[in-house]
Design a protein around this motif. Structure first.
Motif, PDB file in Angstrom:
ATOM      1  N   ASP A 130       0.826  -1.213   0.000  1.00 46.44           N
ATOM      2  CA  ASP A 130       0.000   0.000   0.000  1.00 46.44           C
ATOM      3  C   ASP A 130       0.859   1.262   0.000  1.00 46.44           C
ATOM      4  O   ASP A 130       0.582   2.220  -0.721  1.00 46.44           O
ATOM      5  CB  ASP A 130      -0.940   0.026   1.206  1.00 46.44           C
ATOM      6  CG  ASP A 130      -2.076  -0.976   1.092  1.00 46.44           C
ATOM      7  OD1 ASP A 130      -2.334  -1.482  -0.023  1.00 46.44           O
ATOM      8  OD2 ASP A 130      -2.705  -1.264   2.137  1.00 46.44           O
ATOM      9  N   GLU A 131       1.921   1.242   0.808  1.00 43.34           N
ATOM     10  CA  GLU A 131       2.819   2.398   0.872  1.00 43.34           C
ATOM     11  C   GLU A 131       3.477   2.639  -0.497  1.00 43.34           C
ATOM     12  O   GLU A 131       3.569   3.773  -0.969  1.00 43.34           O
ATOM     13  CB  GLU A 131       3.890   2.171   1.943  1.00 43.34           C
ATOM     14  CG  GLU A 131       4.835   3.342   2.112  1.00 43.34           C
ATOM     15  CD  GLU A 131       5.909   3.095   3.164  1.00 43.34           C
ATOM     16  OE1 GLU A 131       6.851   3.910   3.208  1.00 43.34           O
ATOM     17  OE2 GLU A 131       5.829   2.099   3.923  1.00 43.34           O
ATOM     18  N   SER A 133       2.283   1.752  -3.397  1.00 41.24           N
ATOM     19  CA  SER A 133       1.234   2.197  -4.335  1.00 41.24           C
ATOM     20  C   SER A 133       0.952   3.677  -4.164  1.00 41.24           C
ATOM     21  O   SER A 133       0.814   4.419  -5.153  1.00 41.24           O
ATOM     22  CB  SER A 133      -0.045   1.389  -4.104  1.00 41.24           C
ATOM     23  OG  SER A 133       0.214   0.010  -4.254  1.00 41.24           O
ATOM     24  N   ARG A 134       0.884   4.143  -2.915  1.00 36.03           N
ATOM     25  CA  ARG A 134       0.643   5.570  -2.659  1.00 36.03           C
ATOM     26  C   ARG A 134       1.819   6.422  -3.148  1.00 36.03           C
ATOM     27  O   ARG A 134       1.625   7.494  -3.722  1.00 36.03           O
ATOM     28  CB  ARG A 134       0.366   5.808  -1.177  1.00 36.03           C
ATOM     29  CG  ARG A 134      -1.020   5.326  -0.731  1.00 36.03           C
ATOM     30  CD  ARG A 134      -1.346   5.767   0.690  1.00 36.03           C
ATOM     31  NE  ARG A 134      -0.379   5.305   1.672  1.00 36.03           N
ATOM     32  CZ  ARG A 134      -0.438   4.132   2.299  1.00 36.03           C
ATOM     33  NH1 ARG A 134      -1.431   3.296   2.046  1.00 36.03           N
ATOM     34  NH2 ARG A 134       0.489   3.792   3.181  1.00 36.03           N
ATOM     35  N   THR A 135       3.031   5.934  -2.933  1.00 36.74           N
ATOM     36  CA  THR A 135       4.205   6.657  -3.417  1.00 36.74           C
ATOM     37  C   THR A 135       4.188   6.737  -4.940  1.00 36.74           C
ATOM     38  O   THR A 135       4.484   7.789  -5.524  1.00 36.74           O
ATOM     39  CB  THR A 135       5.505   5.980  -2.920  1.00 36.74           C
ATOM     40  OG1 THR A 135       5.489   5.965  -1.493  1.00 36.74           O
ATOM     41  CG2 THR A 135       6.742   6.709  -3.420  1.00 36.74           C
ATOM     42  N   GLU A 138       1.796   9.381  -6.066  1.00 40.59           N
ATOM     43  CA  GLU A 138       2.401  10.711  -5.910  1.00 40.59           C
ATOM     44  C   GLU A 138       3.396  11.003  -7.032  1.00 40.59           C
ATOM     45  O   GLU A 138       3.425  12.110  -7.564  1.00 40.59           O
ATOM     46  CB  GLU A 138       3.120  10.812  -4.557  1.00 40.59           C
ATOM     47  CG  GLU A 138       2.204  10.811  -3.362  1.00 40.59           C
ATOM     48  CD  GLU A 138       2.957  10.623  -2.052  1.00 40.59           C
ATOM     49  OE1 GLU A 138       4.219  10.720  -2.044  1.00 40.59           O
ATOM     50  OE2 GLU A 138       2.299  10.358  -1.033  1.00 40.59           O
ATOM     51  N   LEU A 148      -6.397   3.723  -7.342  1.00 39.47           N
ATOM     52  CA  LEU A 148      -5.558   3.010  -6.379  1.00 39.47           C
ATOM     53  C   LEU A 148      -5.346   1.554  -6.775  1.00 39.47           C
ATOM     54  O   LEU A 148      -4.228   1.031  -6.654  1.00 39.47           O
ATOM     55  CB  LEU A 148      -6.141   3.101  -4.959  1.00 39.47           C
ATOM     56  CG  LEU A 148      -5.276   2.482  -3.865  1.00 39.47           C
ATOM     57  CD1 LEU A 148      -3.881   3.122  -3.816  1.00 39.47           C
ATOM     58  CD2 LEU A 148      -5.955   2.592  -2.519  1.00 39.47           C
ATOM     59  N   ARG A 152      -1.751  -0.125  -7.384  1.00 42.14           N
ATOM     60  CA  ARG A 152      -1.300  -1.312  -6.654  1.00 42.14           C
ATOM     61  C   ARG A 152      -0.735  -2.348  -7.623  1.00 42.14           C
ATOM     62  O   ARG A 152       0.317  -2.931  -7.388  1.00 42.14           O
ATOM     63  CB  ARG A 152      -2.442  -1.934  -5.849  1.00 42.14           C
ATOM     64  CG  ARG A 152      -2.842  -1.141  -4.615  1.00 42.14           C
ATOM     65  CD  ARG A 152      -3.963  -1.835  -3.827  1.00 42.14           C
ATOM     66  NE  ARG A 152      -3.660  -3.205  -3.459  1.00 42.14           N
ATOM     67  CZ  ARG A 152      -2.825  -3.566  -2.474  1.00 42.14           C
ATOM     68  NH1 ARG A 152      -2.220  -2.646  -1.769  1.00 42.14           N
ATOM     69  NH2 ARG A 152      -2.620  -4.830  -2.208  1.00 42.14           N
TER      70      ARG A 152
END
Length: 165
Positions: A130-131, A133-135, A138, A148, A152
């Motif tokens: 998850d981290e 994917s969020r990075t 960004e 999302l 992923r």
């Protein structure tokens, strides 16, 4: 409804094909190869992929690693080049390193560890995923817009490209 009408209803902001640059893919084990195949299948089943300021989709994506940079080569349905984006892997490196270590632990655990241990390792693995994917979201901001779930699955492919284990 004819087939032409059905095609017209599909969103243009999506991927219809994904390839991984052969020069970028390292020799991998069966677990990583399976992760790649599943991620590509899942992305193609349902995704959101839009290029900022462009409307030439649906798109085809080739992912590559060149000199420690992640390369998104995007073409249209007719294979005409649309855009290439290069991103530094530096913001993802620590996450990927930790993710690879926990994946090794996970694959080892599923052979012999009790279910509670496997579940605990898997929760850590998902958190790192998850981290990452969020990075990635960004890093793509202002260039490529994905949801999302697509981020992923792209993170999974990036890890599979970068995997040296």
């Amino acid at each position: 409804m004819s087939n032409g009408d059905a095609a017209a209803e599909l969103p243009k902001s999506r991927l219809i094909a994904i390839t991984l640059d052969e020069k970028s893919t390292a020799t991998t084990n069966s677990n990583i190869e399976h992760e790649r195949e599943v991620a590509i299948f899942d992305i193609l089943e349902g995704n959101s992929f839009a290029l900022e300021g462009r409307d030439e989709g649906p798109y085809k994506l080739n992912l590559a690693l060149i000199e420690d940079r992640l390369v998104f080569n995007v073409t249209n349905e007719a294979d005409a080049a649309v855009i290439t984006h290069m991103l530094s892997l530096t913001p993802l490196k620590r996450i990927m390193k930790d993710y690879f270590m926990i994946c090794e632990s996970y694959y080892e655990a599923i052979r012999s560890a009790p279910p509670s241990r496997i579940q605990a390792i898997d929760m850590g693995r998902r958190g790192l995923h998850d981290e990452g994917s969020r990075t990635l979201l960004e890093r793509l901001s202002g260039k490529i817009t994905v949801d999302l779930d697509t981020a992923r699955r792209l993170f999974t492919l990036i890890c599979a490209l970068h995997w040296k284990g």
